[in-house]
Design an enzyme around this catalytic site. Structure first.
Site, PDB file in Angstrom:
ATOM      1  N   ARG A 251      56.334  11.395  15.680  1.00  9.15           N
ATOM      2  CA  ARG A 251      55.774  11.886  14.431  1.00  9.15           C
ATOM      3  C   ARG A 251      56.742  11.610  13.278  1.00  9.15           C
ATOM      4  NH1 ARG A 251      53.335  17.349  15.413  1.00  9.15           N
ATOM      5  NH2 ARG A 251      51.913  16.043  16.607  1.00  9.15           N
TER       6      ARG A 251
ATOM      7  N   ASP B 187      45.769  25.056  18.170  1.00 15.69           N
ATOM      8  CA  ASP B 187      45.056  25.775  19.219  1.00 15.69           C
ATOM      9  C   ASP B 187      44.827  27.212  18.774  1.00 15.69           C
ATOM     10  OD1 ASP B 187      45.393  23.877  21.826  1.00 15.69           O
ATOM     11  OD2 ASP B 187      47.214  23.820  20.606  1.00 15.69           O
TER      12      ASP B 187
END
Length: 235
Positions: free
Chosen positions: A25, A204
């Site tokens: 990332r 999540d």
């Protein structure tokens, strides 16, 4: 100047460093958001880059997962490379009903089951908190961009897989989400008089067991990266 974990030369890092857990990332941010980006670290595959965002020098460096890894990399950046502030960017599991996939969480404080702060031999329990100027600026930018952002406590747990789930206990105390690195970052920043903040994307929902699709991850993570970069460029 090189340390056991960072091969960069002196002055290779900007005063402000973004730290995702995933080194890939870091590579993505450098390639898609920074101009004139140069790789400054590759030891152990923990990639680091320095470039410019809107003309302002910014670095991005992977931290790995958990307090021990974050503790090592943030310590070395603060102590040996003259870094003044670190903005952790990553994902989190929300544990409050009003926090949904794609929402942003700014960790004002970091609760934890970790023993990381014991090294300081303090006469009581230390409350690790973010730099308020960073929090205030990041929240302002996030709201200007139309992001739903929550500011409050997160829990930096040492375990990802737990025999007994910590969700309900932390939820009852008003903790917003679970992650694994902010405690070590905030402790290191406090100990050496530097600034730190964690900005997270909800990937999540631990109460509903919903998780992000690939498309949602791309959109949500991009928003988080832009808020972090805009914050860094405004300092």
């Amino acid at each position: 100047m090189p340390t056991p974990h960072i091969e960069a030369r002196e002055g290779a890092y900007a005063p402000t460093v973004l730290m995702p857990g995933d080194p890939l990332r870091a590579k993505f941010i450098a390639e898609h958001f920074l101009t004139d980006a140069v790789q400054v670290n590759g030891i152990r595959g923990m990639l680091g880059y320095t470039g410019k965002y809107r003309g302002v020098p910014v670095s991005v460096q992977g931290s790995g997962m958990g307090c021990p890894s974050m503790g090592i990399y943030s310590y070395e950046l603060f102590h040996f490379y003259g870094v003044e502030r670190i903005i952790r960017i990553g994902t989190t599991g929300s544990i409050q009903e009003n926090l949904h996939i794609g929402d942003l969480v700014i960790a004002l404080g970091a609760c934890s089951n970790s023993n990381y702060a014991a090294q300081y031999q303090l006469p009581g329990a230390f409350a690790p908190i973010a730099s308020f100027p960073l929090v205030r600026r990041a929240e302002e930018i996030a709201r200007q961009k139309g992001c739903h952002v929550a500011v409050g406590n997160v829990a930096s747990n040492d375990t990802f897989y737990d025999d007994i789930s910590p969700v309900e206990a932390w939820r009852k105390m008003g903790v917003l989400a679970l992650e694994m690195e902010s405690l070590a970052l905030y402790c290191n920043a406090a100990r050496c008089g530097k600034e730190a903040m964690t900005l997270l994307t909800v990937s999540d929902e631990l109460l509903t067991h919903k998780a992000t699709t690939p498309e949602e991850r791309q959109t949500a993570f991009t928003a988080m990266m832009e808020v972090a970069l805009e914050t860094a460029a405004s300092l």
